[in-house]
Motif scaffolding. Structure first.
Motif, PDB file in Angstrom:
ATOM      1  N   LEU A  16       0.835  -1.203   0.000  1.00  0.00           N
ATOM      2  CA  LEU A  16       0.000   0.000   0.000  1.00  0.00           C
ATOM      3  C   LEU A  16       0.867   1.250   0.000  1.00  0.00           C
ATOM      4  N   ALA A  17       1.925   1.232   0.818  1.00  0.00           N
ATOM      5  CA  ALA A  17       2.830   2.384   0.871  1.00  0.00           C
ATOM      6  C   ALA A  17       3.556   2.568  -0.460  1.00  0.00           C
ATOM      7  N   ALA A  18       3.977   1.478  -1.068  1.00  0.00           N
ATOM      8  CA  ALA A  18       4.665   1.568  -2.362  1.00  0.00           C
ATOM      9  C   ALA A  18       3.749   2.184  -3.418  1.00  0.00           C
ATOM     10  N   LEU A  19       2.492   1.772  -3.429  1.00  0.00           N
ATOM     11  CA  LEU A  19       1.533   2.316  -4.381  1.00  0.00           C
ATOM     12  C   LEU A  19       1.254   3.789  -4.101  1.00  0.00           C
ATOM     13  N   ALA A  20       1.136   4.135  -2.810  1.00  0.00           N
ATOM     14  CA  ALA A  20       0.813   5.515  -2.433  1.00  0.00           C
ATOM     15  C   ALA A  20       1.946   6.476  -2.762  1.00  0.00           C
ATOM     16  N   PHE A  21       3.185   6.047  -2.537  1.00  0.00           N
ATOM     17  CA  PHE A  21       4.319   6.954  -2.694  1.00  0.00           C
ATOM     18  C   PHE A  21       5.051   6.780  -4.028  1.00  0.00           C
ATOM     19  N   TRP A  22       4.503   5.951  -4.914  1.00  0.00           N
ATOM     20  CA  TRP A  22       5.143   5.791  -6.211  1.00  0.00           C
ATOM     21  C   TRP A  22       5.194   7.096  -7.009  1.00  0.00           C
ATOM     22  N   PRO A  23       4.081   7.825  -7.156  1.00  0.00           N
ATOM     23  CA  PRO A  23       4.138   9.032  -8.001  1.00  0.00           C
ATOM     24  C   PRO A  23       5.063  10.120  -7.455  1.00  0.00           C
ATOM     25  N   GLY A  24       5.002  10.361  -6.134  1.00  0.00           N
ATOM     26  CA  GLY A  24       5.722  11.497  -5.584  1.00  0.00           C
ATOM     27  C   GLY A  24       7.115  11.200  -5.050  1.00  0.00           C
ATOM     28  N   TYR A  25       7.467   9.910  -4.930  1.00  0.00           N
ATOM     29  CA  TYR A  25       8.772   9.594  -4.345  1.00  0.00           C
ATOM     30  C   TYR A  25       9.477   8.445  -5.064  1.00  0.00           C
ATOM     31  N   LEU A  26       8.873   7.265  -5.071  1.00  0.00           N
ATOM     32  CA  LEU A  26       9.576   6.097  -5.581  1.00  0.00           C
ATOM     33  C   LEU A  26       9.890   6.196  -7.072  1.00  0.00           C
ATOM     34  N   SER A  27       9.004   6.809  -7.855  1.00  0.00           N
ATOM     35  CA  SER A  27       9.248   6.921  -9.294  1.00  0.00           C
ATOM     36  C   SER A  27      10.363   7.905  -9.618  1.00  0.00           C
ATOM     37  N   THR A  28      10.691   8.779  -8.661  1.00  0.00           N
ATOM     38  CA  THR A  28      11.776   9.758  -8.860  1.00  0.00           C
ATOM     39  C   THR A  28      12.810   9.646  -7.748  1.00  0.00           C
ATOM     40  N   ILE A  29      13.009   8.433  -7.257  1.00  0.00           N
ATOM     41  CA  ILE A  29      13.835   8.251  -6.057  1.00  0.00           C
ATOM     42  C   ILE A  29      15.274   8.735  -6.266  1.00  0.00           C
ATOM     43  N   GLY A  30      15.752   8.690  -7.499  1.00  0.00           N
ATOM     44  CA  GLY A  30      17.123   9.118  -7.761  1.00  0.00           C
ATOM     45  C   GLY A  30      17.342  10.606  -7.598  1.00  0.00           C
ATOM     46  N   THR A  31      16.288  11.397  -7.750  1.00  0.00           N
ATOM     47  CA  THR A  31      16.408  12.854  -7.634  1.00  0.00           C
ATOM     48  C   THR A  31      15.660  13.406  -6.428  1.00  0.00           C
ATOM     49  N   ALA A  32      15.087  12.517  -5.595  1.00  0.00           N
ATOM     50  CA  ALA A  32      14.333  12.968  -4.417  1.00  0.00           C
ATOM     51  C   ALA A  32      15.278  13.609  -3.404  1.00  0.00           C
ATOM     52  N   PRO A  33      14.793  14.602  -2.637  1.00  0.00           N
ATOM     53  CA  PRO A  33      15.653  15.261  -1.647  1.00  0.00           C
ATOM     54  C   PRO A  33      16.019  14.334  -0.499  1.00  0.00           C
ATOM     55  N   LEU A  34      17.098  14.676   0.194  1.00  0.00           N
ATOM     56  CA  LEU A  34      17.641  13.838   1.264  1.00  0.00           C
ATOM     57  C   LEU A  34      16.621  13.610   2.373  1.00  0.00           C
ATOM     58  N   GLN A  35      15.829  14.653   2.716  1.00  0.00           N
ATOM     59  CA  GLN A  35      14.899  14.488   3.831  1.00  0.00           C
ATOM     60  C   GLN A  35      13.844  13.425   3.546  1.00  0.00           C
ATOM     61  N   MET A  36      13.465  13.274   2.274  1.00  0.00           N
ATOM     62  CA  MET A  36      12.499  12.228   1.938  1.00  0.00           C
ATOM     63  C   MET A  36      13.123  10.846   2.076  1.00  0.00           C
ATOM     64  N   HIS A  37      14.401  10.723   1.704  1.00  0.00           N
ATOM     65  CA  HIS A  37      15.097   9.444   1.895  1.00  0.00           C
ATOM     66  C   HIS A  37      15.191   9.110   3.383  1.00  0.00           C
ATOM     67  N   ALA A  38      15.543  10.097   4.206  1.00  0.00           N
ATOM     68  CA  ALA A  38      15.709   9.859   5.640  1.00  0.00           C
ATOM     69  C   ALA A  38      14.412   9.365   6.258  1.00  0.00           C
ATOM     70  N   HIS A  39      13.314  10.032   5.915  1.00  0.00           N
ATOM     71  CA  HIS A  39      12.031   9.623   6.487  1.00  0.00           C
ATOM     72  C   HIS A  39      11.581   8.281   5.918  1.00  0.00           C
ATOM     73  N   GLY A  40      11.737   8.093   4.615  1.00  0.00           N
ATOM     74  CA  GLY A  40      11.305   6.844   4.008  1.00  0.00           C
ATOM     75  C   GLY A  40      12.045   5.645   4.556  1.00  0.00           C
ATOM     76  N   ILE A  41      13.358   5.779   4.721  1.00  0.00           N
ATOM     77  CA  ILE A  41      14.169   4.661   5.214  1.00  0.00           C
ATOM     78  C   ILE A  41      13.822   4.339   6.669  1.00  0.00           C
ATOM     79  N   THR A  42      13.749   5.363   7.511  1.00  0.00           N
ATOM     80  CA  THR A  42      13.486   5.102   8.932  1.00  0.00           C
ATOM     81  C   THR A  42      12.067   4.578   9.153  1.00  0.00           C
ATOM     82  N   ALA A  43      11.090   5.084   8.403  1.00  0.00           N
ATOM     83  CA  ALA A  43       9.720   4.579   8.543  1.00  0.00           C
ATOM     84  C   ALA A  43       9.630   3.127   8.080  1.00  0.00           C
ATOM     85  N   THR A  44      10.330   2.798   6.991  1.00  0.00           N
ATOM     86  CA  THR A  44      10.338   1.420   6.500  1.00  0.00           C
ATOM     87  C   THR A  44      10.994   0.484   7.508  1.00  0.00           C
ATOM     88  N   LEU A  45      12.111   0.922   8.084  1.00  0.00           N
ATOM     89  CA  LEU A  45      12.792   0.104   9.080  1.00  0.00           C
ATOM     90  C   LEU A  45      11.934  -0.092  10.321  1.00  0.00           C
TER      91      LEU A  45
END
Length: 271
Positions: A16-45
């Motif tokens: 569900l999270a992958a589907l929800a965040f695909w347009p705004g984050y996962l589909s552009t993960i290579g250019t996403a800002p650092l703060q989104m990576h920090a939150h995404g990684i810690t929430a996933t963990l």
């Protein structure tokens, strides 16, 4: 232990999270800002930790369950630091919006972020403080997942045909979607609270915090004074803010751990 099959429900959140965040984050993960990576990684963990903890304790691996529980003391401050970066990023995108979306919704979403992180911290502290009382400890830990649901469900709402988004002119529907996500989350939390009987307090706290976030989103987010203040927040330096949030997380975790060292007395006996 309550909720013998909780890990299966928690695992269902990942797609569900992958589907929800695909347009705004996962589909552009290579250019996403650092703060989104920090939150995404810690929430996933964090979610993965709770999946493992639920499975371990119900499979008889108590020692490993306790080991991973101790590891949460290190993960929690990192989660708070990542949460502070999401708030700062929201403020920055409101101050310099790359899309009309942030002009419309960043001030309200910032409130939901703040309330969710604060309630998350309270539930984790309470889980540590009362860890010798299994029924409440398990529910406080599971309640932390409740705060991951509104951003997921809110972003999935446009799947519903009446709320579908075909361009910026439909952005007004997103507000309905976010509140629908809050409403469904609160309903889940309150249902779990009622089903838990006298042990339902953790889920009641999660439901009440979700409702409060929705109220602040709706009524305080649009206020001019708050929007001006959010622009000022955007000027905060990222590293010191993340460090301060992380230190606060260390303090909260330590306080909960120390408070839980002594055997917890039942409320009736204590009275």
């Amino acid at each position: 232990m309550p909720y013998r099959h909780a890990h299966w429900y928690l695992l269902a959140i990942f797609p569900l999270a992958a589907l929800a965040f695909w347009p705004g984050y996962l589909s552009t993960i290579g250019t996403a800002p650092l703060q989104m990576h920090a939150h995404g990684i810690t929430a996933t963990l964090w979610l993965a930790l709770l999946v493992a903890q639920s499975w371990l304790i119900h499979s008889g691996h108590n020692a490993l369950h306790r080991t991973l529980g101790a590891a949460s003391l290190a993960l929690f401050p990192l989660f708070l630091a990542g949460g502070s970066m999401i708030f700062l990023g929201m403020a920055q995108r409101f101050a310099d919006p790359p899309s009309p979306f942030y002009t419309l919704y960043a001030p309200g979403l910032a409130w939901i972020d703040m309330i969710s992180v604060a309630a998350f911290a309270w539930c984790y502290y309470s889980a540590l403080r009362i860890r010798r009382t299994v029924q409440l400890h398990a529910r406080y830990m599971l309640a932390t997942v409740i705060f991951l649901l509104p951003p997921i469900l809110g972003r999935l709402a446009p799947i519903l045909p009446p709320l579908s988004i075909n361009g910026p002119t439909d952005f007004w529907k997103l507000g309905i979607g976010f509140q629908l996500g809050n409403a469904v989350t609160a309903a889940i939390a309150f249902s779990l609270a009622l089903g838990s009987g006298r042990h339902g307090h953790p889920f009641f706290v999660a439901g009440a915090a979700t409702v409060l976030g929705g109220v602040l989103f709706q009524f305080v987010g649009p206020m001019t004074a708050w929007r001006h203040l959010l622009v000022e927040f955007a000027l905060l330096p990222p590293l010191p803010l993340a460090l301060a949030a992380g230190i606060a997380g260390v303090g909260i975790a330590a306080a909960g751990w120390i408070a839980g060292r002594a055997p917890h007395l039942p409320e009736v006996a204590a009275a």
